[in-house]
Write an enzyme that holds these catalytic residues in place. Sequence first.
Site, short mmCIF file in Angstrom:
data_model
loop_
_atom_site.label_atom_id
_atom_site.label_comp_id
_atom_site.label_asym_id
_atom_site.label_seq_id
_atom_site.Cartn_x
_atom_site.Cartn_y
_atom_site.Cartn_z
N HIS A 1 0.92 -0.95 0.01
CA HIS A 1 -0.16 0.02 0.03
C HIS A 1 0.95 1.31 0.11
CE1 HIS A 1 -3.88 1.94 1.97
NE2 HIS A 1 -3.54 2.74 0.68
N LEU A 2 0.78 2.11 -1.25
CA LEU A 2 1.57 3.07 -1.47
C LEU A 2 2.17 3.91 -0.01
CD1 LEU A 2 3.51 4.71 -3.18
CD2 LEU A 2 1.42 6.04 -3.81
N HIS A 3 3.54 4.01 0.37
CA HIS A 3 3.68 4.69 1.52
C HIS A 3 5.34 5.29 1.39
CE1 HIS A 3 4.95 0.79 2.80
NE2 HIS A 3 5.64 1.03 3.51
N PHE A 4 5.54 6.19 2.18
CA PHE A 4 7.02 6.35 2.33
C PHE A 4 7.26 6.30 3.97
CE2 PHE A 4 5.74 8.58 -1.55
CZ PHE A 4 6.83 8.34 -2.38
#
EC number: 2.7.7.69
Length: 431
Positions: A233-236
């Site tokens: 799940h897109l994250h930084f």
Amino acid sequence: MLLKIKRVPTVVSNYQKDETVEEGGCGRNCLSKCCINGARLPLYTCKNLDKSVGENTESPVTFLESLVIGEWEDRFQRGLFRYDVTACETKVIPGKYGFIAQLNEGRHLKKRPTEFRVDKVLQPFDGNKFNFTKVGQEELLFQFKASTNDDDSEIQFLASMPLDADNSPSVVAINVSPIEYGHVLLIPRVLDCLPQRIDHKSLLLALQMAAEADNPYFRLGYNSLGAFATINHLHFQAYYLAMQFPIEKASSLKITTTNNGVKISKLLNYPVRGLLVEGGNTIKDLADTVSDASVCLQNNNIPFNILISDSGKRIFLLPQCYAEKQALGEVSSTLLDTQVNPAVWEMSGHMVLKRKEDYEGASEEKAWRLLAEVSLSEERFREVNTMIFDAIGFSSHEEEEEEELEEQNSMNGGSFTIVHCPSVKEEAVSN
């Protein structure tokens, strides 16, 4: 001086609770449709940053020190973390490079396991597996966005704003398995349920956060699938560490400068082969160049890590092959026994060690050996660079440049000029 906070008992985080659905919601106060109605969070809107990333401007200190750190400490006091990261031992390993070692046994024992294949960089989002819509709302700190008004030169902060499900907000949340003080996650458009893959808007948002923080000790990192991301799940990730990373001290050799002023260099004398991307006429120029390169790597199934350094002014792009070597049985048992997963922080020289024996026996040689296993070979790195430069519309003359340098080296008695780019003042590093 490192910040210290009081140790508190750890309770079960919403990451760890079961997912039994109850009438009127799932009972976890999560971000899914069952619970999001009426949810509210602070909203931080940063000023318009469509400017040179090298431009020095005065930023308010309240963003990092008051908002991120203050909210993070609040969640710490409420016992939302799986372990007390402030109790983890940390030291600088003696030697030329100054690798940083941390003993973090809790992260090994209590971190959520990976739930996807590690041999594919691009995989579809799977709502049945863990994702950030399943976290408890108390783990969220605030909404974050950049102003779209060209005339905005000031931040806007609203203490309570509804979470707009129709216009998916980007949020900052705690990392319940932290590596360092103030360890948070930037989750772009959280309700859109984007898989872990770089896109132009999301990378620009990460650079805007780094620029807004305006603190060289606050860095953002990205791990692709296959490069030790554990959640699709897109994250930084981001955290605060008041010392210089070894990769930030590495020398570099310029390969080219693009038409919009972005300079691309390769790292020298560092165990991981990678690119340093910096400059640009605007912050968007820098973000677009790195995004184009990252999309190229994704589309060619090449795992990679990104370190956003120096308040968003410098970006390290690091392709890697450690998971592939593991699958092929090419990693020594000595390295495998450490159970270290070399993600962006380890690639940058912050070694998170899970066993006391590895921490006590940590040496520069061992750190170098691990990172050398992570790195692409010189031949493969050249191939990957060719792909990247084709993707961004430039030709790499690296081979010709190296031949010229070798010729100059022999003519000038064995010396040639390289670029040394420390990201913070040397006097700050010694603290």
